[in-house]
Design an enzyme around this catalytic site. Structure first.
Site, mmCIF file in Angstrom:
data_model
loop_
_atom_site.group_PDB
_atom_site.id
_atom_site.type_symbol
_atom_site.label_atom_id
_atom_site.label_comp_id
_atom_site.label_asym_id
_atom_site.label_seq_id
_atom_site.Cartn_x
_atom_site.Cartn_y
_atom_site.Cartn_z
ATOM 1 N N ASP A 90 0.860 -1.173 0.000
ATOM 2 C CA ASP A 90 0.000 0.000 0.000
ATOM 3 C C ASP A 90 0.904 1.234 0.000
ATOM 4 O O ASP A 90 1.972 1.229 0.601
ATOM 5 C CB ASP A 90 -0.885 -0.029 1.244
ATOM 6 C CG ASP A 90 -1.887 1.100 1.235
ATOM 7 O OD1 ASP A 90 -2.000 1.775 0.200
ATOM 8 O OD2 ASP A 90 -2.553 1.304 2.260
ATOM 9 N N ASP A 269 -8.509 -6.853 0.230
ATOM 10 C CA ASP A 269 -7.714 -6.982 1.450
ATOM 11 C C ASP A 269 -8.509 -6.351 2.574
ATOM 12 O O ASP A 269 -9.333 -5.460 2.331
ATOM 13 C CB ASP A 269 -6.376 -6.238 1.337
ATOM 14 C CG ASP A 269 -6.556 -4.748 1.583
ATOM 15 O OD1 ASP A 269 -7.073 -4.057 0.687
ATOM 16 O OD2 ASP A 269 -6.223 -4.273 2.685
ATOM 17 N N CYS A 307 -14.998 -26.225 8.390
ATOM 18 C CA CYS A 307 -13.684 -25.639 8.059
ATOM 19 C C CYS A 307 -12.569 -26.672 8.222
ATOM 20 O O CYS A 307 -12.559 -27.439 9.181
ATOM 21 C CB CYS A 307 -13.438 -24.439 8.972
ATOM 22 S SG CYS A 307 -11.841 -23.655 8.719
ATOM 23 N N CYS A 309 -9.275 -25.863 8.431
ATOM 24 C CA CYS A 309 -8.026 -25.182 8.814
ATOM 25 C C CYS A 309 -7.334 -25.920 9.957
ATOM 26 O O CYS A 309 -7.918 -26.799 10.604
ATOM 27 C CB CYS A 309 -8.300 -23.726 9.182
ATOM 28 S SG CYS A 309 -8.832 -23.464 10.877
ATOM 29 N N CYS A 312 -9.366 -25.663 13.276
ATOM 30 C CA CYS A 312 -10.613 -26.432 13.356
ATOM 31 C C CYS A 312 -10.379 -27.945 13.321
ATOM 32 O O CYS A 312 -11.193 -28.696 13.853
ATOM 33 C CB CYS A 312 -11.565 -26.020 12.243
ATOM 34 S SG CYS A 312 -12.172 -24.343 12.486
ATOM 35 N N HIS A 338 -7.696 -19.337 11.721
ATOM 36 C CA HIS A 338 -9.045 -19.741 11.292
ATOM 37 C C HIS A 338 -9.730 -18.642 10.483
ATOM 38 O O HIS A 338 -10.258 -18.896 9.396
ATOM 39 C CB HIS A 338 -9.936 -20.130 12.474
ATOM 40 C CG HIS A 338 -11.370 -20.184 12.059
ATOM 41 N ND1 HIS A 338 -11.891 -21.244 11.332
ATOM 42 C CD2 HIS A 338 -12.371 -19.274 12.148
ATOM 43 C CE1 HIS A 338 -13.148 -20.989 11.027
ATOM 44 N NE2 HIS A 338 -13.464 -19.800 11.506
HETATM 45 ZN ZN LIG Z 1 -11.120 -23.150 10.808
#
Ligand SMILES: [Zn+2]
Length: 374
Positions: A90, A269, A307, A309, A312, A338
């Protein structure tokens, strides 16, 4: 820059383009690493856990600390942070906006006082690019003049004119550098104009004439309602060229992202996934939950059962609730992983739905699901 539209449903698009550190596919959510790090994560988490190859860093912050000499000695941000995917930086326009009274906009640049030690600095369009070359960012955002909303027509016009003037300086400086050195960094301009149709049209056409590698829509999510933002995106995307990436800066909620994709945005973003995580707000496929609440004390299910991830698949809501209450640093890391994975996956799934031509059904189902807990 090689840019390809792979599929379209209405205005929603699945695209790909090539940067110096690898190919990027869109729609994409880019995690924010303001200080050269995504808060709570290290670069291996980004590569192996989030599995993404385009993240943000901030020109203003890296210029003040560690400074461009250190970045040059390190061989750029990729070596310094040991992340060898792509970086977008940026330009400092947003920081100038958020620093408020510590900033003075002049026609030749932005004067500001460091938020760290009060020292005085001056950013010109050329200086910003010099810092971005030192960082070696793969996508360099140019200096723009951002204004909050609501704004008077006069202030919007000022912002559009100044942004075009600085864009002209930026592209001519960049073209000169390209002639001298083997530069692979891409350069994006930022459209301004608030929520005013004529201003947006003018800003877009003036910037397009200068042939940047991509275009951002700046000056949104700065005080207007979501509805006003969507109405602006309805026409703003139409002003931009088809065969260049389109980036909506600093937006937003999962719902905002889906609505943005639907209107033709490729890149997003936002600090929301990490900032919210730190404040106990967890995004799930069934809406947002507050992990601080007592109802999660003995809830031994994952944060989000849909999820995949790291958090999780290994930890429960009860454990995250406990870590949050105990103020443990590991909470920030697991919760941020997460939330970022949730955002990144939402956009990867959106891309797949566009490729499969099931985007409209996908979007409707997601919006219904997200509204469940809110
Ligand atoms: Zn997750």
């Amino acid at each position: 820059m090689q840019f390809q539209i792979q599929a379209k449903v209405g205005k929603a698009r699945a695209c790909s383009f090539t940067l110096a550190h690898g190919n990027v596919v869109t729609p994409i959510f880019m995690p924010v690493g303001t200080q050269g790090v995504i808060k709570g994560l290290n670069s291996l988490d980004v590569k192996h856990v989030l599995q993404t190859n385009l993240i943000l860093a901030n020109t203003y912050h890296l210029y003040l600390r560690p400074g461009i000499e250190t970045l040059k000695k390190a061989g750029g941000i990729h070596n310094f942070a040991n992340f060898h995917g792509n970086y977008l930086t940026d330009s400092g326009g947003f920081q100038a906006f958020s620093l408020g009274e510590n900033v003075k906009h002049e026609d030749c640049g932005i004067a500001f006082k460091s938020h760290i030690d009060g020292s005085k600095h001056f950013f010109t369009p050329e200086k910003v690019l010099d810092i971005e070359y030192a960082i070696n960012s793969d996508i360099m955002m140019i200096l723009d003049d951002l204004t909050g909303l609501p704004a008077t027509k006069e202030r919007l016009l000022d912002s559009v004119k100044r942004t075009t003037k600085w864009a002209k300086q930026s592209i001519s400086y960049h073209n000169m550098q390209k002639e001298k050195y083997d530069i692979k960094n891409k350069i994006f301009a930022i459209m301004q104009g608030g929520t005013d149709y004529d201003m947006r049209k003018r800003s877009a056409s003036e910037l397009i004439e200068l042939a940047f590698d991509g275009y951002a829509i700046g000056g949104l999510a700065v005080g207007e309602s979501s509805q006003e933002m969507y109405e602006c995106l309805d026409y703003a995307c139409d002003f931009l060229p088809d065969l260049k990436p389109r980036y909506l800066m600093g937006v937003g909620t999962p719902e905002n992202l889906l609505e943005g994709i639907d209107r033709g945005i490729d890149m997003f973003d936002c600090v929301m996934p990490t900032r919210n995580a730190r404040n106990a707000a967890i995004f799930t496929n069934h809406g947002k939950i507050n992990i601080k609440k007592t109802c999660y004390k003995n809830d031994f299910t994952p944060l989000d059962s849909q999820c995949n991830c790291l958090t999780c698949t290994n930890y429960t809501r009860a454990y995250l609730h406990h870590l949050f209450r105990a103020n443990e640093i590991t909470y920030h890391s697991l919760a941020s992983i997460h939330n970022l994975y949730f955002y990144i996956t939402l956009l990867k799934d959106s891309r797949q739905a566009i490729l499969d031509q099931t985007w409209q059904q996908f979007k409707k189902q997601k919006l219904d699901d997200l509204a469940q807990i809110n």
